[in-house]
Design an enzyme around this catalytic site. Structure first.
Site, mmCIF file in Angstrom:
data_model
loop_
_atom_site.group_PDB
_atom_site.id
_atom_site.type_symbol
_atom_site.label_atom_id
_atom_site.label_comp_id
_atom_site.label_asym_id
_atom_site.label_seq_id
_atom_site.Cartn_x
_atom_site.Cartn_y
_atom_site.Cartn_z
ATOM 1 N N ARG A 53 0.820 -1.220 0.000
ATOM 2 C CA ARG A 53 0.000 0.000 0.000
ATOM 3 C C ARG A 53 0.849 1.263 0.000
ATOM 4 O O ARG A 53 0.513 2.235 -0.667
ATOM 5 C CB ARG A 53 -0.949 -0.030 1.199
ATOM 6 N N ASP A 161 -15.530 9.104 8.338
ATOM 7 C CA ASP A 161 -14.398 8.199 8.113
ATOM 8 C C ASP A 161 -13.118 9.018 8.243
ATOM 9 O O ASP A 161 -13.147 10.252 8.134
ATOM 10 C CB ASP A 161 -14.489 7.547 6.715
#
Ligand SMILES: C[S@@+](CC[C@H](N)C(=O)[O-])C[C@H]1O[C@@H](n2cnc3c(N)ncnc32)[C@H](O)[C@@H]1O
Length: 295
Positions: A53, A161
């Site tokens: 990632r 979020d």
């Protein structure tokens, strides 16, 4: 947007990339940094995942290795731009419409009838860790199906979020038809407009659902949350699993403070809570009700 691959899913080109060679020390430092800023606790077996990632960020910034990346985060990111990118890259955002559908059935069968029968006209629901918005839109569809005269009610859904990319995606409200598979046909035609021409294969959420939801960036580990509450229902599903036990306990207490007496907390299927009996009563599979008599 990330869904969790196993190490075996990583393409061979990734594994050959020199940038994927992370030293123990680099991994420990980055893991500590990520934990400090997000609460996400990364076990040793997540090492390849972290590499994959963050490799995107290294490539983008043209950095040679993870030590350079860590130095950038620590010393050359005063505005926190790269911190935000790093968080967006590291979070796992897997979600779905009507995921763990018994929660929505519980709203329809128990929570909403009780609210309709009460004198209360204000209803607040929080989707904490909302990812790309499917959870919040599913709540909104369930609300609309239960409250025929919706204009007589003051109903708002907060969807929050830590990841700004998923929030942007959610606020657009455009989904591939493939991702709507779990939405019953009847609701699909009532709450989505199918795209045509260049938008073929996509559908847009109707404005009446979008108008009910506020998408906001909120890091759950922040000391002060900007909203006052109280919430009638909090969804925090498949988020706590990324945190360690002590942070989970802290958040469960803070959620109780945010819930109205008798309000509900919906967790993910792997997030059963223990030791919180004085605060929450289990009323269904991963469904908890805040006890009314706690101070
Ligand atoms: C696996 S998704 C769950 C989505 C949805 N709740 C569901 O169950 O389908 C977890 C979400 O939690 C968010 N998250 C992780 N750490 C967070 C934090 N410290 N504060 C707020 N959100 C966080 C991630 O960005 C991700 O979108």
């Amino acid at each position: 947007m990330n869904i969790e691959p196993t190490e075996l899913d990583l393409p061979a080109s990734f594994l050959r990339d020199a940038r994927l060679t992370i030293t123990d020390q680099e991994f420990w430092k980055l893991r500590h940094f990520i934990h400090e800023h997000t609460g996400i606790a990364l076990a040793d077996h997540k090492r390849a995942l972290v590499c994959a990632r963050l490799a995107k960020r290294l490539r983008h910034l043209n950095l040679a290795n993870y030590a350079e990346y860590y130095d950038l985060l620590m010393g050359r990111d005063p505005e926190g731009h790269e911190l935000a990118e790093m968080i967006n890259a590291i979070t796992t955002n897997k979600t779905d419409f009507f995921r763990e559908s018994h929660h929505f059935k519980f709203l329809t069968d128990h929570v909403f009838p009780a609210l309709r029968a009460s004198r209360q006209r204000r209803i607040r629901i929080w989707s904490a860790g909302s990812a790309t918005g499917e959870e919040a839109y599913t709540i909104a569809m369930t609300v609309c199906e239960s409250f025929q005269t919706i204009t007589e009610w003051d109903i708002k859904i907060l969807a929050s979020d830590i990841d700004t990319n998923v929030l942007d995606f959610a606020a657009r409200g455009v989904y591939s038809l493939e991702s709507l598979q779990r939405v019953p046909e009847e609701l699909r035609s009532r709450y989505f407009s199918k795209g045509s021409g260049t938008n073929q294969g996509f559908a847009r959420i109707k404005l009446m659902l979008q108008a009910m939801i506020r998408f906001r960036r909120l890091n759950l580990i922040d000391g002060a949350w900007p909203m006052k509450g109280p919430f009638d229902v909090i969804f925090c599903r498949n988020v706590l699993i990324y945190f360690d036990k002590s942070l989970q306990r802290k958040l469960l207490t803070r959620f109780a403070e945010m819930l109205r007496p008798d309000g509900y907390l919906m967790l993910g299927h792997a997030e059963a809570i223990h030791g919180f009996e004085p605060i929450y009563r289990a009323v269904g599979h991963s469904i908890y009700q805040r006890r009314a008599d706690i101070s």
